[in-house]
Design a protein around this motif. Structure first.
Motif, short mmCIF file in Angstrom:
data_model
loop_
_atom_site.label_atom_id
_atom_site.label_comp_id
_atom_site.label_asym_id
_atom_site.label_seq_id
_atom_site.Cartn_x
_atom_site.Cartn_y
_atom_site.Cartn_z
N PHE A 9 2.19 -13.63 -2.32
CA PHE A 9 2.53 -12.63 -1.44
C PHE A 9 1.37 -12.06 -0.77
O PHE A 9 1.45 -11.29 0.25
CB PHE A 9 3.12 -11.59 -2.16
CG PHE A 9 4.68 -11.94 -2.45
CD1 PHE A 9 4.82 -12.70 -3.35
CD2 PHE A 9 5.85 -11.79 -1.52
CE1 PHE A 9 6.38 -13.05 -3.90
CE2 PHE A 9 7.18 -12.19 -1.83
CZ PHE A 9 7.38 -12.72 -2.94
N LYS A 10 0.15 -12.20 -1.22
CA LYS A 10 -0.95 -11.56 -0.80
C LYS A 10 -1.18 -12.11 0.53
O LYS A 10 -1.64 -13.34 0.68
CB LYS A 10 -2.20 -11.66 -1.65
CG LYS A 10 -3.59 -10.97 -1.05
CD LYS A 10 -4.50 -11.09 -1.88
CE LYS A 10 -6.00 -10.47 -1.36
NZ LYS A 10 -7.14 -10.59 -2.55
N THR A 11 -1.20 -11.07 1.52
CA THR A 11 -1.42 -11.97 2.93
C THR A 11 -2.70 -11.35 3.64
O THR A 11 -3.18 -10.25 3.54
CB THR A 11 -0.18 -11.48 3.84
OG1 THR A 11 1.16 -11.69 3.20
CG2 THR A 11 -0.18 -11.76 5.30
N ILE A 12 -3.31 -12.32 4.01
CA ILE A 12 -4.67 -12.02 4.82
C ILE A 12 -4.33 -12.05 6.32
O ILE A 12 -3.99 -13.17 6.98
CB ILE A 12 -5.89 -13.10 4.40
CG1 ILE A 12 -5.81 -12.89 3.03
CG2 ILE A 12 -7.31 -12.74 5.14
CD1 ILE A 12 -6.14 -11.52 2.31
N PHE A 13 -5.00 -10.90 7.23
CA PHE A 13 -4.78 -10.92 8.41
C PHE A 13 -5.97 -11.12 9.29
O PHE A 13 -7.10 -10.83 8.57
CB PHE A 13 -4.22 -9.57 8.91
CG PHE A 13 -2.67 -9.49 8.83
CD1 PHE A 13 -2.13 -9.14 7.53
CD2 PHE A 13 -1.99 -9.58 9.91
CE1 PHE A 13 -0.76 -8.99 7.17
CE2 PHE A 13 -0.55 -9.32 9.54
CZ PHE A 13 0.08 -9.23 8.50
N ALA A 23 9.77 -6.91 -1.99
CA ALA A 23 8.30 -6.78 -1.71
C ALA A 23 7.90 -5.71 -0.78
O ALA A 23 8.19 -5.45 0.08
CB ALA A 23 7.63 -8.11 -0.94
N TYR A 27 4.18 -3.91 0.83
CA TYR A 27 2.76 -4.06 0.95
C TYR A 27 2.09 -2.84 1.72
O TYR A 27 2.64 -2.12 2.46
CB TYR A 27 2.57 -5.21 2.06
CG TYR A 27 3.12 -6.37 1.82
CD1 TYR A 27 4.58 -6.74 2.08
CD2 TYR A 27 2.41 -7.62 1.33
CE1 TYR A 27 5.12 -7.78 1.97
CE2 TYR A 27 3.23 -8.86 0.92
CZ TYR A 27 4.58 -8.96 1.43
OH TYR A 27 5.27 -10.26 1.27
N TYR A 60 -1.52 -1.87 3.81
CA TYR A 60 -2.86 -2.19 4.60
C TYR A 60 -3.41 -0.94 5.15
O TYR A 60 -2.93 -0.07 5.30
CB TYR A 60 -2.23 -3.44 5.61
CG TYR A 60 -1.58 -4.42 5.30
CD1 TYR A 60 -0.19 -4.36 5.21
CD2 TYR A 60 -2.11 -5.51 4.90
CE1 TYR A 60 0.56 -5.63 4.77
CE2 TYR A 60 -1.88 -6.68 4.59
CZ TYR A 60 -0.26 -7.02 4.58
OH TYR A 60 0.30 -8.02 4.21
N PHE A 100 -5.61 -6.05 3.61
CA PHE A 100 -4.87 -5.96 2.70
C PHE A 100 -5.40 -4.68 1.63
O PHE A 100 -6.48 -5.02 0.90
CB PHE A 100 -4.80 -7.18 1.76
CG PHE A 100 -3.94 -7.39 0.63
CD1 PHE A 100 -4.74 -7.33 -0.71
CD2 PHE A 100 -2.61 -7.44 0.55
CE1 PHE A 100 -3.99 -7.25 -1.90
CE2 PHE A 100 -1.85 -7.52 -0.58
CZ PHE A 100 -2.51 -7.35 -1.90
N TYR A 129 -0.05 -5.18 -3.17
CA TYR A 129 1.58 -5.38 -2.90
C TYR A 129 2.20 -5.28 -4.33
O TYR A 129 1.68 -5.60 -5.17
CB TYR A 129 1.67 -6.67 -2.27
CG TYR A 129 1.70 -8.05 -3.10
CD1 TYR A 129 0.57 -8.79 -2.98
CD2 TYR A 129 2.67 -8.32 -3.94
CE1 TYR A 129 0.57 -10.13 -3.88
CE2 TYR A 129 2.67 -9.51 -4.81
CZ TYR A 129 1.56 -10.43 -4.65
OH TYR A 129 1.54 -11.50 -5.47
N GLN A 175 5.90 -6.82 -5.77
CA GLN A 175 7.03 -7.52 -5.77
C GLN A 175 8.16 -7.44 -7.09
O GLN A 175 7.54 -7.87 -8.02
CB GLN A 175 6.29 -8.91 -5.66
CG GLN A 175 7.51 -10.19 -5.94
CD GLN A 175 8.74 -10.02 -4.95
OE1 GLN A 175 8.64 -9.25 -4.12
NE2 GLN A 175 9.75 -10.57 -5.53
N ASP A 193 -0.20 -6.53 -7.51
CA ASP A 193 -1.67 -7.13 -7.05
C ASP A 193 -2.36 -5.93 -6.19
O ASP A 193 -2.27 -5.73 -5.16
CB ASP A 193 -1.58 -8.49 -5.87
CG ASP A 193 -2.65 -8.96 -5.50
OD1 ASP A 193 -3.59 -8.44 -5.77
OD2 ASP A 193 -2.64 -10.28 -5.33
N SER A 231 -5.56 -6.39 -5.97
CA SER A 231 -7.07 -6.84 -5.57
C SER A 231 -7.74 -6.33 -4.18
O SER A 231 -9.06 -6.32 -4.24
CB SER A 231 -6.94 -8.28 -5.41
OG SER A 231 -6.24 -8.77 -4.57
#
Lengths: 113, 114
Positions: free
Chosen positions: A99-103, B31, B33, B35, B45, B48, B50, B56, B58
C-alpha cells in the motif's frame, strides 16, 4: 527503495498539441502504476491506472498511458490537449500487494487557448 | 457528500505548538493514507493504515509526528512542537482493500507555522 521520476516539471502547450509526460520508476518487483490529476482548486483524482494485462491503458478525458516494463516507464499521452487540461499531473507507484505509494514531483501543464 | 473529509482546512499556529489534523475517510474504505505536500513539491508519503494490520509509519519524518486510526474510521495526524519546516498541505486519502485500487483524496489541511 521505490522512487518515481517525472522529467518535466512545467509544460506549456497550445490547444490541439499532442502531450507526452514522462514517468520512470525504480522498483524491481511487480508494481501498480497510477496517474493522478489535480485541476485548479480541486482535489487529486485518478486519471488512469495499470496493474496487469494490456500495457496500454486508457483513462478519462482521452488520456492514455503505456507501461513499458523494460524501461520502467509509464508515460502519459494525449493526442490533442484542450485548455481544460490545464492541471498538475502526478505519477505514482506501489508494489503489487503493498500500500505504500510513492508519488513523483508532479508536472504542471498549462494549455494556451 | 461521500468524499474524504479533512479538518481543519487551514491552520495557522505558532512555532512550538502542537497541532492535530483530522481525516474522515469514505465509509467502507479500509486503507487510509497521509501525505505531506510542501509548496511546489510532490506528495511525500507519511503513513498508511490498512484494516487491522500494523500501520506503515516509514514515511514519518521525525518522532514529533504521530498518527492514529480508530478501526476503519477517523484518523488523526498529530505534530508536536511544530517547526517552520512543517508548513505544508497535509493530504489524506482512502481506498478499498486492494493496493491496485485508486486513492480518493480529501482537500487537505494547509498548515502554516509562524
Amino acid at each position: 527503495a521505490q522512487s518515481v521520476s517525472q522529467h518535466n516539471h512545467h509544460v506549456i502547450l497550445s490547444e490541439a498539441a499532442s502531450l507526452e509526460l514522462g514517468c520512470n520508476y525504480s522498483y524491481g518487483g511487480t508494481v501498480n502504476l497510477f496517474w493522478y490529476v489535480q485541476y485548479p482548486g480541486q482535489h487529486l483524482q485518478l486519471l488512469l491506472k495499470y496493474f496487469s494485462g494490456d500495457p496500454l491503458v486508457k483513462g478519462i478525458k482521452g488520456f492514455e498511458a503505456e507501461f513499458i516494463k523494460s524501461k520502467f516507464s509509464f508515460n502519459l499521452r494525449k493526442p490533442s490537449v484542450q485548455w481544460s487540461d490545464t492541471a498538475e499531473y502526478f505519477c505514482a507507484v506501489n508494489a503489487s500487494g503493498g500500500f505504500k505509494t510513492i508519488f513523483g514531483a508532479g508536472t504542471r501543464l498549462f494549455v494556451k487557448a | 457528500g461521500a468524499g474524504v473529509s479533512q479538518s481543519p482546512s487551514n491552520k495557522v499556529t505558532e512555532k512550538g505548538k502542537d497541532v492535530e489534523l483530522r481525516c474522515d475517510p469514505i465509509s467502507g474504505h479500509t486503507a487510509l493514507y497521509w501525505y505531506r505536500q510542501r509548496l511546489g513539491q510532490g506528495l511525500e508519503f507519511l503513513i498508511y493504515f490498512q484494516g487491522n494490520s500494523a500501520p506503515d509509519k516509514s514515511g514519518l519524518p521525525s518522532d514529533r509526528f504521530s498518527a492514529e486510526r480508530t478501526g476503519e474510521s477517523v484518523s488523526t495526524l498529530t505534530i508536536q512542537r511544530t517547526q517552520q519546516e512543517d508548513s505544508a498541505v497535509y493530504l489524506c486519502a482512502s481506498s478499498i482493500q486492494d493496493s491496485n485500487q485508486p486513492q480518493h483524496f480529501g482537500d487537505g489541511t494547509r498548515l502554516s507555522i509562524l
